[in-house]
Design a protein around this motif. Structure first.
Motif, PDB file in Angstrom:
ATOM      1  N   LEU A   1      -6.268  11.658  -8.817  1.00 27.72           N
ATOM      2  CA  LEU A   1      -7.283  10.611  -8.708  1.00 27.72           C
ATOM      3  C   LEU A   1      -8.555  11.155  -8.066  1.00 27.72           C
TER       4      LEU A   1
ATOM      5  N   LEU B   1       0.832  -1.206   0.000  1.00 26.20           N
ATOM      6  CA  LEU B   1       0.000   0.000   0.000  1.00 26.20           C
ATOM      7  C   LEU B   1       0.867   1.256   0.000  1.00 26.20           C
TER       8      LEU B   1
ATOM      9  N   CYS C   1     -11.254   2.742  -4.207  1.00 30.30           N
ATOM     10  CA  CYS C   1     -11.086   1.438  -4.863  1.00 30.30           C
ATOM     11  C   CYS C   1      -9.687   0.871  -4.619  1.00 30.30           C
ATOM     12  N   LEU C   2      -8.696   1.749  -4.560  1.00 29.69           N
ATOM     13  CA  LEU C   2      -7.332   1.295  -4.275  1.00 29.69           C
ATOM     14  C   LEU C   2      -7.208   0.783  -2.838  1.00 29.69           C
TER      15      LEU C   2
ATOM     16  N   GLN D   1     -11.740   6.543  -6.932  1.00 29.57           N
ATOM     17  CA  GLN D   1     -10.602   5.742  -7.372  1.00 29.57           C
ATOM     18  C   GLN D   1      -9.674   5.424  -6.196  1.00 29.57           C
ATOM     19  N   VAL D   2      -9.465   6.405  -5.334  1.00 23.43           N
ATOM     20  CA  VAL D   2      -8.635   6.174  -4.150  1.00 23.43           C
ATOM     21  C   VAL D   2      -9.290   5.129  -3.262  1.00 23.43           C
TER      22      VAL D   2
ATOM     23  N   SER E   1       1.464   6.413  -6.927  1.00 17.69           N
ATOM     24  CA  SER E   1       0.243   6.988  -7.491  1.00 17.69           C
ATOM     25  C   SER E   1       0.279   8.504  -7.386  1.00 17.69           C
TER      26      SER E   1
ATOM     27  N   MET F   1       2.339   1.669  -3.364  1.00 19.28           N
ATOM     28  CA  MET F   1       1.305   2.076  -4.307  1.00 19.28           C
ATOM     29  C   MET F   1       0.978   3.558  -4.144  1.00 19.28           C
TER      30      MET F   1
END
Length: 74
Positions: free
Chosen positions: A58, A46, A65-66, A62-63, A53, A49
């Motif tokens: 974003l 995480l 969903c991550l 979307q965040v 990112s 990521m």
């Protein structure tokens, strides 16, 4: 030496119970260690990521969903 002393035989069941409890405790600690290793790995992934990112580009969805799989994992 303990087995030769008959006065200590009454504690044999307690020693057996203690041994079983220690084995159960060791097993539980092992499982906890595996779980903590998985959490540590998930957090490392995480972190990587999030560092890679471009969060400012974003959308909130979307965040989410991550992060959702990690929220379930933790």
């Amino acid at each position: 030496m303990r087995q030769q002393d008959a006065s200590l035989h009454p504690i044999d069941p307690l020693l057996h119970q203690l041994d079983e409890s220690c084995q159960h405790f060791d097993h539980s600690l092992h499982l906890l260690s595996l779980e903590l290793n998985q959490v540590s790995t998930a957090l490392s992934v995480l972190t990587a990521m999030l560092e890679q990112s471009k969060l400012d580009t974003l959308e909130c969805e979307q965040v989410y969903c991550l992060l959702e799989p990690f929220a379930h994992r933790l």
